[in-house]
Design a protein around this motif. Structure first.
Motif, PDB file in Angstrom:
ATOM      1  N   THR A  59     -14.742   0.401  30.738  1.00 27.11           N
ATOM      2  CA  THR A  59     -14.935   1.573  30.286  1.00 27.11           C
ATOM      3  C   THR A  59     -15.584   1.395  28.786  1.00 27.11           C
ATOM      4  OG1 THR A  59     -13.212   2.651  31.451  1.00 27.11           O
ATOM      5  CG2 THR A  59     -14.109   4.105  29.543  1.00 27.11           C
ATOM      6  N   LEU A  63     -19.259   2.595  27.660  1.00 28.15           N
ATOM      7  CA  LEU A  63     -19.388   3.605  26.353  1.00 28.15           C
ATOM      8  C   LEU A  63     -20.344   2.846  25.203  1.00 28.15           C
ATOM      9  CD1 LEU A  63     -15.872   4.819  26.111  1.00 28.15           C
ATOM     10  CD2 LEU A  63     -17.630   6.045  26.302  1.00 28.15           C
ATOM     11  N   VAL A  66     -23.581   4.360  26.413  1.00 26.09           N
ATOM     12  CA  VAL A  66     -23.663   5.857  26.372  1.00 26.09           C
ATOM     13  C   VAL A  66     -24.007   6.011  24.783  1.00 26.09           C
ATOM     14  CG1 VAL A  66     -22.296   8.070  26.495  1.00 26.09           C
ATOM     15  CG2 VAL A  66     -22.275   6.493  28.372  1.00 26.09           C
ATOM     16  N   SER A  67     -23.280   5.430  23.710  1.00 24.16           N
ATOM     17  CA  SER A  67     -23.378   5.540  22.525  1.00 24.16           C
ATOM     18  C   SER A  67     -24.826   5.098  22.247  1.00 24.16           C
ATOM     19  CB  SER A  67     -22.613   4.696  21.673  1.00 24.16           C
ATOM     20  OG  SER A  67     -21.182   5.197  21.981  1.00 24.16           O
ATOM     21  N   ASN A 110     -18.851   5.764  19.818  1.00 26.44           N
ATOM     22  CA  ASN A 110     -18.543   4.539  19.175  1.00 26.44           C
ATOM     23  C   ASN A 110     -19.019   4.608  17.858  1.00 26.44           C
ATOM     24  OD1 ASN A 110     -19.308   1.629  18.213  1.00 26.44           O
ATOM     25  ND2 ASN A 110     -18.331   1.324  20.149  1.00 26.44           N
ATOM     26  N   ILE A 153     -11.542   7.908  24.159  1.00 24.45           N
ATOM     27  CA  ILE A 153     -12.815   7.239  24.061  1.00 24.45           C
ATOM     28  C   ILE A 153     -13.076   7.143  22.644  1.00 24.45           C
ATOM     29  CG2 ILE A 153     -13.517   8.065  26.459  1.00 24.45           C
ATOM     30  CD1 ILE A 153     -15.638   9.742  24.968  1.00 24.45           C
ATOM     31  N   SER A 156     -12.147   1.759  20.772  1.00 24.41           N
ATOM     32  CA  SER A 156     -11.616   0.970  21.861  1.00 24.41           C
ATOM     33  C   SER A 156     -10.148   0.434  21.950  1.00 24.41           C
ATOM     34  CB  SER A 156     -12.456  -0.378  21.838  1.00 24.41           C
ATOM     35  OG  SER A 156     -12.345  -1.091  20.631  1.00 24.41           O
ATOM     36  N   LEU A 321     -23.862  13.557  27.360  1.00 24.26           N
ATOM     37  CA  LEU A 321     -22.354  13.321  26.751  1.00 24.26           C
ATOM     38  C   LEU A 321     -21.526  14.630  26.926  1.00 24.26           C
ATOM     39  CD1 LEU A 321     -21.029  11.402  24.770  1.00 24.26           C
ATOM     40  CD2 LEU A 321     -21.937  12.988  22.839  1.00 24.26           C
ATOM     41  N   VAL A 351     -17.924   7.920  32.751  1.00 25.35           N
ATOM     42  CA  VAL A 351     -18.827   7.299  32.100  1.00 25.35           C
ATOM     43  C   VAL A 351     -19.734   6.163  32.722  1.00 25.35           C
ATOM     44  CG1 VAL A 351     -17.048   5.240  32.024  1.00 25.35           C
ATOM     45  CG2 VAL A 351     -18.657   5.746  29.814  1.00 25.35           C
ATOM     46  N   THR A 355     -23.655   6.549  32.629  1.00 26.40           N
ATOM     47  CA  THR A 355     -24.455   5.200  31.968  1.00 26.40           C
ATOM     48  C   THR A 355     -25.604   5.103  33.143  1.00 26.40           C
ATOM     49  OG1 THR A 355     -22.607   4.194  31.299  1.00 26.40           O
ATOM     50  CG2 THR A 355     -24.381   2.638  31.695  1.00 26.40           C
TER      51      THR A 355
END
Length: 518
Positions: A59, A63, A66-67, A110, A153, A156, A321, A351, A355
């Motif tokens: 995950t 992420l 995604v960030s 993140n 989320i 981390s 998002l 997620v 992605t």
């Protein structure tokens, strides 16, 4: 004391020393210790590799992408520009507009890309309105940390602890469960920054005068600040050993170390470390060439360097998002679980879907996806699971827990919760947040089992303590980033960060047992 206990304790001591001395990247240090445990028979190959297939670790990897997709959409840069007040303003008014919004953003993204994008823009804005950037950059880093502890989320560390809880056979955290205490810590922390950051943070420390230069062919060289990343090939070398100009076509004029020292002479003798900031003279091709490279955590030249795609791409990234967050939240509801009994609609599910959509719609370049993942963090997380297992297998976790309970047997679980916070927080300031969580988790589990109480309060306190890295610049990557660009000294972090550590400690120890009873 058995051989296994002595071996594990000595190995963990060596690991902590190696991490503090920064001899290798954290991932390789932890992996070395895991291999030692494998050789000693404390871990089986299956136990050693389990962390690499853990949902929490995967995950975190997704992420990162995604960030990156949100970053490349240009949405973050547009958001911060709208938050910054135009014209004459005060430090308090500007912070009042910025800090709560940034904390909210960092709860779902993140922290590192948020700070990498916002820090140069905020510094440039502060100069334009004649306010000291030093009053904004440390608060920027701190509020991203405070926002991160509010959701599963957000950091981390929360996902690592969540993964360890699932491995131990307990039910993990829901999306906003940690926010029950995290939101109070975040609000208190932001109020503290409103009230005291202007007084505790230094006034502007002007950059060393490094004027732009004209070279012989008439080309203009510009001043660029480059924060060294983990993959910079000259780490632990001097400039005399590593020819920066030959590698990158730019001349180093100043070095700002991660300890807050600044050097403008005898630069060839300075050993380069991750997080150091180099002031270099470079041409217009430097940032376009190296801006996407992982050798630098951040490049800043006083201009906009982030992409500004069209509105459609920005809105599509934000919608994805939001759908990911809403989907993961709704997926945890009992009614949803009844409707879809064969599919686990958790954060891992959404997620992964987000992605893949971002990759196929080219929100981030799919061919370069490996560049956007911090592999060292993933290896650190995977090895953290194995180290935690070794502490359980060897009896170290039970032994240390028994010793701590013996020291405080008259005080009950509340005192043990406070002790666990202090231990975890000390480790996170000295080493890394994920390694700190790995060392603290088996201890928390053993404490709760020997006391015969619910382990959830101990798990939550690990999440809060492992993320509360405010007192040193080296404990958290975002602190390292703002240190160089803000010209901060080491003691600047201690002065403003230590009270914030204490605030986090007090709220955590008081509220967590009320929300999650023993």
């Amino acid at each position: 004391m058995t051989f296994e206990i002595a071996f594990v304790l000595l190995s963990l001591l060596g690991m902590v020393i190696a991490l503090i001395l920064d001899k290798m990247r954290p991932g390789m240090v932890l992996f070395s210790v895991v291999v030692l445990f494998l050789c000693a028979g404390i871990l089986t190959p299956k136990e050693m590799l389990e962390g690499f297939s853990n949902k929490g670790m995967i995950t975190v990897a997704m992420l990162f992408l995604v960030s990156e997709g949100v970053r490349q959409s240009g949405a973050l840069g547009q958001v911060i520009k709208k938050l910054l007040p135009e014209g004459k303003t005060t430090v308090f008014k500007a912070q009042f507009r910025m800090l709560p919004s940034i904390a909210f953003i960092s709860a779902f993204l993140n922290n590192t890309p948020v700070v990498v994008i916002f820090a140069p823009i905020i510094k440039r804005w502060a100069q334009s309105v004649h306010l000291p950037a030093t009053k904004f950059l440390i608060p920027l880093s701190y509020v991203t940390i405070l926002g991160g502890i509010c959701t599963l989320i957000g950091t981390s560390t929360n996902l690592v602890v969540h993964g360890m809880i699932l491995e131990a056979g307990y039910e993990g955290f829901t999306m906003f469960e940690l926010g029950k205490v995290g939101i109070f810590i975040a609000i208190a922390g932001i109020i503290y920054l409103f009230l005291f950051s202007k007084k505790l943070l230094p006034d502007a420390r002007p950059d060393t005068a490094v004027p732009d230069e004209e070279v012989e062919d008439g080309e203009k060289l510009h001043r660029v600040e480059a924060v060294l990343g983990a993959r910079f090939p000259g780490i632990n070398k001097t400039l005399a050993d590593f020819n920066f100009q030959r590698h990158y076509g730019a001349e180093v004029k100043e070095i700002k170390t991660r300890n807050g020292q600044r050097f403008v002479t005898n630069l060839n003798q300075i050993v380069l470390r991750e997080g150091d900031t180099l002031v270099v003279m470079a041409d217009d091709t430097f940032i376009p060439t190296w801006g996407e490279s992982s050798v630098f955590m951040m490049l800043a030249n006083g201009k906009d360097t982030e992409p500004v795609p069209g509105k459609k791409k920005r809105w599509f990234a934000l919608i994805l998002l939001i759908l990911m967050i809403v989907g993961a939240t709704v997926g945890e509801l009992p009614v949803t679980k009844e409707m879809f009994p064969n599919i686990k609609l958790d954060m891992f599910f959404f997620v992964c879907v987000t992605t893949i959509i971002m990759a196929w719609t080219k929100i981030f370049p799919a061919r370069k996806y490996t560049k956007y993942i911090s592999w060292d963090i993933l290896i650190t997380i995977a090895c953290a699971f194995a180290i935690s297992k070794a502490m359980v297998n060897s009896g170290v976790a039970d032994g240390v827990a028994h010793y701590i309970i013996g020291l405080s047997h008259n005080y009950g679980p509340h005192v043990l919760l406070a002790i666990l916070f202090v231990i975890t927080n000390l480790f996170t300031e000295l080493i890394t947040n994920n390694a700190a969580a790995a060392l603290a988790f088996p201890l928390a589990l053993a404490l709760s089992q020997q006391l015969g109480v619910d382990p959830t309060p101990f798990f939550v306190v690990i999440c809060m303590a492992a993320s509360a890295s405010f007192s040193t610049p080296i404990g958290y990557q975002t602190n390292l980033i703002v240190q160089g660009i803000g010209n901060y000294k080491f003691m600047d972090f201690v002065r403003i960060g230590l009270p914030l550590n204490i605030i986090t400690f007090l709220i955590s120890v008081f509220l967590i047992p009320l929300i999650w009873p023993f």
